[in-house]
Design a protein around this motif. Structure first.
Motif, PDB file in Angstrom:
ATOM      1  N   ALA A  37       0.837  -1.208   0.000  1.00 58.57           N
ATOM      2  CA  ALA A  37       0.000   0.000   0.000  1.00 58.57           C
ATOM      3  C   ALA A  37       0.868   1.253   0.000  1.00 58.57           C
ATOM      4  O   ALA A  37       0.537   2.252  -0.659  1.00 58.57           O
ATOM      5  N   MET A  38       1.984   1.202   0.733  1.00 57.57           N
ATOM      6  CA  MET A  38       2.905   2.345   0.729  1.00 57.57           C
ATOM      7  C   MET A  38       3.449   2.557  -0.687  1.00 57.57           C
ATOM      8  O   MET A  38       3.486   3.686  -1.184  1.00 57.57           O
ATOM      9  N   MET A  39       3.841   1.471  -1.326  1.00 53.53           N
ATOM     10  CA  MET A  39       4.352   1.560  -2.690  1.00 53.53           C
ATOM     11  C   MET A  39       3.259   2.045  -3.640  1.00 53.53           C
ATOM     12  O   MET A  39       3.509   2.871  -4.518  1.00 53.53           O
ATOM     13  N   GLY A  40       2.043   1.540  -3.431  1.00 59.71           N
ATOM     14  CA  GLY A  40       0.920   1.915  -4.278  1.00 59.71           C
ATOM     15  C   GLY A  40       0.517   3.375  -4.135  1.00 59.71           C
ATOM     16  O   GLY A  40      -0.135   3.945  -5.026  1.00 59.71           O
ATOM     17  N   SER A  41       0.920   3.995  -3.020  1.00 63.11           N
ATOM     18  CA  SER A  41       0.605   5.410  -2.818  1.00 63.11           C
ATOM     19  C   SER A  41       1.566   6.329  -3.571  1.00 63.11           C
ATOM     20  O   SER A  41       1.448   7.553  -3.495  1.00 63.11           O
ATOM     21  N   GLY A  42       2.518   5.732  -4.274  1.00 66.59           N
ATOM     22  CA  GLY A  42       3.460   6.528  -5.054  1.00 66.59           C
ATOM     23  C   GLY A  42       4.863   6.576  -4.495  1.00 66.59           C
ATOM     24  O   GLY A  42       5.747   7.195  -5.080  1.00 66.59           O
TER      25      GLY A  42
END
Length: 130
Positions: free
Chosen positions: A63-68
């Protein structure tokens, strides 16, 4: 704990942190978890319930990665160990695209030595720096 044991712990944590950063930069949340955490590790992120186990931790990191977020650096401030347990207090910087810091975090990681390798057994982090 001898100075040699403490030096070995410090080297192991530095290497683990560098590996964490490399896997994060590749966008591989599963590799971050596999290479950094114990199989039964727990994570406490801000404003979230405790997560436990590889799938849950990979979901948080994903999710952290998916947030940019594209890159992470981990910097130890304090390292202490006794026998097969140790802890690390440190700062993390998270980056999106470019050199600007997107977020600064402080963290506490409890390390456990399993089969000769140091792994993160518990990870708690929040906004700010130490």
């Amino acid at each position: 704990m001898s100075a040699t044991d403490l030096d070995g712990f410090k080297r192991a944590v530095l290497a683990a942190n560098e590996n964490f950063a490399a896997n994060f930069a590749r966008g591989d949340a599963a590799a971050v978890v596999r290479d950094f955490y114990t199989a039964d590790a727990s994570m406490i992120a801000p404003d979230a319930p405790r997560q436990k186990g590889p799938e849950a931790l990979a979901a948080v990191i994903g999710a952290m990665m998916g947030s940019g977020l594209k890159r992470a650096t981990l910097s130890s401030v304090d390292l202490v160990c006794e026998g097969n347990l140790g802890y690390e207090i440190g700062n993390a910087e998270l980056f999106a695209d470019g050199p600007a810091v997107a977020a600064q975090l402080r963290y506490l990681v409890v390390w456990r030595k399993i089969d000769g390798a140091w792994r993160a057994a518990a990870d708690m982090f929040g906004a700010g720096t130490v």
